[in-house]
Design a protein around this motif. Sequence first.
Motif, mmCIF file in Angstrom:
data_model
loop_
_atom_site.group_PDB
_atom_site.id
_atom_site.type_symbol
_atom_site.label_atom_id
_atom_site.label_comp_id
_atom_site.label_asym_id
_atom_site.label_seq_id
_atom_site.Cartn_x
_atom_site.Cartn_y
_atom_site.Cartn_z
ATOM 1 N N GLU A 1 0.812 -1.218 0.000
ATOM 2 C CA GLU A 1 0.000 0.000 0.000
ATOM 3 C C GLU A 1 0.847 1.270 0.000
ATOM 4 O OE1 GLU A 1 -3.333 2.213 -0.349
ATOM 5 O OE2 GLU A 1 -3.189 0.043 -0.517
ATOM 6 N N LEU A 2 2.111 1.156 0.390
ATOM 7 C CA LEU A 2 3.007 2.316 0.484
ATOM 8 C C LEU A 2 4.190 2.116 -0.466
ATOM 9 C CD1 LEU A 2 3.008 2.540 4.391
ATOM 10 C CD2 LEU A 2 1.518 3.780 2.795
ATOM 11 N N PRO A 3 3.991 2.311 -1.768
ATOM 12 C CA PRO A 3 5.054 2.004 -2.731
ATOM 13 C C PRO A 3 6.317 2.845 -2.565
ATOM 14 C CG PRO A 3 3.197 3.082 -3.822
ATOM 15 C CD PRO A 3 2.773 2.785 -2.412
ATOM 16 N N TRP A 4 6.229 3.985 -1.926
ATOM 17 C CA TRP A 4 7.414 4.824 -1.703
ATOM 18 C C TRP A 4 8.411 4.175 -0.746
ATOM 19 C CZ3 TRP A 4 7.395 5.695 3.424
ATOM 20 C CH2 TRP A 4 6.169 5.807 4.078
ATOM 21 N N LEU A 5 8.029 3.094 -0.073
ATOM 22 C CA LEU A 5 8.969 2.398 0.813
ATOM 23 C C LEU A 5 10.210 1.902 0.066
ATOM 24 C CD1 LEU A 5 6.505 0.326 3.007
ATOM 25 C CD2 LEU A 5 8.047 2.114 3.835
ATOM 26 N N VAL A 6 10.091 1.691 -1.257
ATOM 27 C CA VAL A 6 11.251 1.211 -2.023
ATOM 28 C C VAL A 6 12.382 2.233 -2.009
ATOM 29 C CG1 VAL A 6 9.855 -0.256 -3.526
ATOM 30 C CG2 VAL A 6 10.435 2.069 -4.261
ATOM 31 N N TRP A 7 12.094 3.495 -1.699
ATOM 32 C CA TRP A 7 13.138 4.517 -1.646
ATOM 33 C C TRP A 7 13.965 4.435 -0.370
ATOM 34 C CZ3 TRP A 7 9.252 8.865 -3.200
ATOM 35 C CH2 TRP A 7 8.984 8.773 -4.568
ATOM 36 N N LEU A 8 13.447 3.758 0.637
ATOM 37 C CA LEU A 8 14.216 3.592 1.874
ATOM 38 C C LEU A 8 15.283 2.537 1.672
ATOM 39 C CD1 LEU A 8 11.375 3.511 4.567
ATOM 40 C CD2 LEU A 8 13.084 5.328 4.255
ATOM 41 N N HIS B 1 16.019 -0.309 6.468
ATOM 42 C CA HIS B 1 15.065 0.562 7.168
ATOM 43 C C HIS B 1 13.606 0.298 6.781
ATOM 44 C CE1 HIS B 1 18.207 2.812 9.064
ATOM 45 N NE2 HIS B 1 18.752 3.117 7.900
ATOM 46 N N ARG B 2 13.374 -0.417 5.685
ATOM 47 C CA ARG B 2 11.993 -0.683 5.243
ATOM 48 C C ARG B 2 11.209 -1.449 6.292
ATOM 49 N NH1 ARG B 2 13.816 -2.706 -0.558
ATOM 50 N NH2 ARG B 2 14.669 -0.705 -1.220
ATOM 51 N N SER B 3 11.812 -2.505 6.809
ATOM 52 C CA SER B 3 11.131 -3.327 7.807
ATOM 53 C C SER B 3 10.832 -2.505 9.063
ATOM 54 C CB SER B 3 11.986 -4.545 8.150
ATOM 55 O OG SER B 3 11.349 -5.301 9.146
ATOM 56 N N THR C 1 11.320 10.821 4.948
ATOM 57 C CA THR C 1 12.616 10.147 5.021
ATOM 58 C C THR C 1 12.894 9.402 3.712
ATOM 59 O OG1 THR C 1 12.416 9.921 7.420
ATOM 60 C CG2 THR C 1 13.981 8.445 6.317
ATOM 61 N N ALA C 2 11.887 8.724 3.195
ATOM 62 C CA ALA C 2 12.040 8.012 1.921
ATOM 63 C C ALA C 2 12.356 8.995 0.793
ATOM 64 C CB ALA C 2 10.773 7.217 1.607
ATOM 65 N N GLN C 3 11.700 10.135 0.786
ATOM 66 C CA GLN C 3 11.952 11.135 -0.253
ATOM 67 C C GLN C 3 13.386 11.658 -0.173
ATOM 68 O OE1 GLN C 3 8.604 13.601 0.807
ATOM 69 N NE2 GLN C 3 7.437 12.936 -0.987
ATOM 70 N N ILE C 4 13.895 11.834 1.043
ATOM 71 C CA ILE C 4 15.287 12.278 1.214
ATOM 72 C C ILE C 4 16.242 11.270 0.583
ATOM 73 C CG2 ILE C 4 17.112 12.558 2.953
ATOM 74 C CD1 ILE C 4 14.921 13.951 4.703
ATOM 75 N N HIS C 5 15.925 9.982 0.723
ATOM 76 C CA HIS C 5 16.805 8.935 0.201
ATOM 77 C C HIS C 5 16.808 8.870 -1.326
ATOM 78 C CE1 HIS C 5 18.532 7.000 3.700
ATOM 79 N NE2 HIS C 5 17.400 7.270 4.323
ATOM 80 N N THR C 6 15.980 9.653 -1.991
ATOM 81 C CA THR C 6 16.026 9.707 -3.461
ATOM 82 C C THR C 6 17.114 10.652 -3.946
ATOM 83 O OG1 THR C 6 14.405 11.503 -3.690
ATOM 84 C CG2 THR C 6 13.548 9.232 -3.643
ATOM 85 N N ASP C 7 17.704 11.426 -3.046
ATOM 86 C CA ASP C 7 18.736 12.396 -3.399
ATOM 87 C C ASP C 7 20.044 12.021 -2.695
ATOM 88 O OD1 ASP C 7 20.410 14.571 -3.771
ATOM 89 O OD2 ASP C 7 18.876 16.064 -3.308
ATOM 90 N N PRO C 8 20.947 11.316 -3.386
ATOM 91 C CA PRO C 8 22.188 10.859 -2.745
ATOM 92 C C PRO C 8 23.021 11.985 -2.133
ATOM 93 C CG PRO C 8 21.906 9.806 -4.880
ATOM 94 C CD PRO C 8 20.842 10.861 -4.762
ATOM 95 N N SER C 9 23.029 13.155 -2.750
ATOM 96 C CA SER C 9 23.828 14.251 -2.178
ATOM 97 C C SER C 9 23.217 14.732 -0.864
ATOM 98 C CB SER C 9 23.952 15.410 -3.170
ATOM 99 O OG SER C 9 22.690 15.988 -3.443
#
Length: 152
Positions: free
Chosen positions: A75-82, A86-88, A120-128
């Motif tokens: 239900e939360l597909p953005w979890l793949v960005w973590l 940290h996903r679990s 937090t997941a959105q932050i992990h989309t930006d490596p810098s």
Amino acid sequence: MRSLPFSELIRKQTSVFPLLEDADVLLERRDAENVVLMRDERYRAMDGALRIAARSLALVAKANRVMAEEVLAVELPWLVWLPPEHRSEAVTELLDDLLAGVDTGYYLPFMRNLIAWKHTAQIHTDPSLVAQLTGPFQRAEFSEVQRPGNTG
């Protein structure tokens, strides 16, 4: 949902309340949190549906915690960005908050945690940005700050 300025309710309440026949009304306030007006029947239907869905997930979690976590993760597909480690943790925390909400009828902690994990997941989309936030940090970059409320 219809949106109106809060002042509209104060000035013309007789024109606002009839709108509730067809939709909920979001009253937008400038200096405070917005307010939603809805008919009791719609509120009870929404609340009842939420409680049944949350209790159903709670029953699944009691019978098969792993399955409940998998359902929530789908239900939360953005979890793949973590990061995988940290996903679990995120799913476990969210499921625990949701189950506590089922028990208490108070879902605000769940929503706050959901928003925090999503950011937090959105932050992990930006490596810098991840590198900037995780360090290493130089002691010279630190500065001492006063404790809040400390006047001395």
